[in-house]
Design a protein around this motif. Structure first.
Motif, short mmCIF file in Angstrom:
data_model
loop_
_atom_site.label_atom_id
_atom_site.label_comp_id
_atom_site.label_asym_id
_atom_site.label_seq_id
_atom_site.Cartn_x
_atom_site.Cartn_y
_atom_site.Cartn_z
N GLU A 126 -0.24 8.66 0.04
CA GLU A 126 -0.37 8.54 -1.42
C GLU A 126 0.97 8.79 -2.10
N TYR A 127 1.68 9.82 -1.65
CA TYR A 127 2.98 10.12 -2.24
C TYR A 127 3.95 8.94 -2.06
N LEU A 128 4.02 8.40 -0.84
CA LEU A 128 4.95 7.32 -0.55
C LEU A 128 4.62 6.04 -1.31
N LEU A 129 3.34 5.80 -1.57
CA LEU A 129 2.92 4.58 -2.28
C LEU A 129 3.03 4.72 -3.79
N THR A 130 3.09 5.95 -4.30
CA THR A 130 3.05 6.15 -5.75
C THR A 130 4.37 6.66 -6.33
N THR A 131 5.46 6.59 -5.57
CA THR A 131 6.75 7.05 -6.10
C THR A 131 7.28 6.11 -7.19
N GLU A 132 6.77 4.89 -7.22
CA GLU A 132 7.15 3.95 -8.27
C GLU A 132 5.98 3.02 -8.55
N VAL A 133 6.06 2.29 -9.63
CA VAL A 133 4.99 1.39 -10.06
C VAL A 133 4.84 0.24 -9.06
N THR A 134 3.59 -0.08 -8.75
CA THR A 134 3.29 -1.25 -7.92
C THR A 134 2.81 -2.36 -8.84
N LYS A 135 3.33 -3.57 -8.59
CA LYS A 135 2.97 -4.70 -9.45
C LYS A 135 2.83 -5.97 -8.62
N LYS A 136 2.28 -6.98 -9.25
CA LYS A 136 2.13 -8.29 -8.62
C LYS A 136 3.49 -8.76 -8.12
N GLY A 137 3.52 -9.26 -6.89
CA GLY A 137 4.77 -9.74 -6.30
C GLY A 137 5.40 -8.74 -5.34
N ASP A 138 4.95 -7.49 -5.37
CA ASP A 138 5.50 -6.49 -4.45
C ASP A 138 5.05 -6.77 -3.02
#
Length: 193
Positions: A126-138
């Motif tokens: 969870e920490y590694l996935l939420t350190t920055e915003v995830t958006k379409k195209g990632d």
């Protein structure tokens, strides 16, 4: 002789274009490479599919293995390089939602008792996935490194961190490949069936 050379050039050009066209595989507008490199090792595309929920396409997922296999149990137990890629295709997929969806998928795969074993690893994920915003195209690459038995997480080509443990790798890949996957059709697609 000129006709022969012209014909030969045309054949070579056709073969070259065909080879270049086959470097990528297109799934709903997402270019999925046929091979993936990790620490000098090449992995080949085993299968690819689209994860959808409530008529919404969420991500295109691909499974890469060092050796092609349709045996999910063998893949989960394997101690060789392998990777799952997630190409985010919807603005509805946020960092937090992705993290929670993966946790729910693991719960479905390993059950209530099993999920307790991996509570520390799930917090790391969870920490590694939420350190920055995830958006379409990632693009996320979730690669198992057998040298140190860890799951490496990269986002858009940038290394985010790793989570240790062969058993965690089995449970994590089990989200899609276990006896209780999040999507049985997607499991079949990843296995190339």
């Amino acid at each position: 002789m000129k006709k022969f050379l012209s014909l030969l050039a045309l054949v070579l050009l056709f073969n070259l274009n065909t080879a270049n066209a086959q470097k990528n595989f297109n799934v709903n507008g997402i270019e999925v490479p046929r091979t993936l490199e990790f620490k000098g090792k090449s992995m080949s595309l085993n299968g690819v599919g689209q994860r959808s929920k409530f008529f919404t396409d969420l991500y295109v997922q691909a499974l890469y293995l060092s050796k092609y296999s349709q045996d999910a149990a063998q893949i989960l137990d394997s101690q060789t390089e392998m990777a799952i890629t997630l190409h985010i295709t919807s603005d509805l997929v946020s960092s937090k939602k992705l993290s929670k969806a993966l946790e729910k998928g693991m719960l479905k795969s390993v059950g209530d008792e099993g999920i307790l074993i991996f509570s520390k690893e799930l917090k790391e994920l969870e920490y590694l996935l939420t350190t920055e915003v995830t958006k379409k195209g990632d693009l996320f690459e979730l690669t198992f490194n057998p040298q140190d038995e860890s799951l490496w997480i990269t986002k858009n080509g940038t290394y985010k961190g790793q989570i240790k443990g062969l058993e965690f790798k089995k449970a994590f890949y089990g989200i899609w490949l276990s006896e209780n996957p999040v999507d049985k059709d997607l499991k079949d697609e990843l296995l190339g069936k």
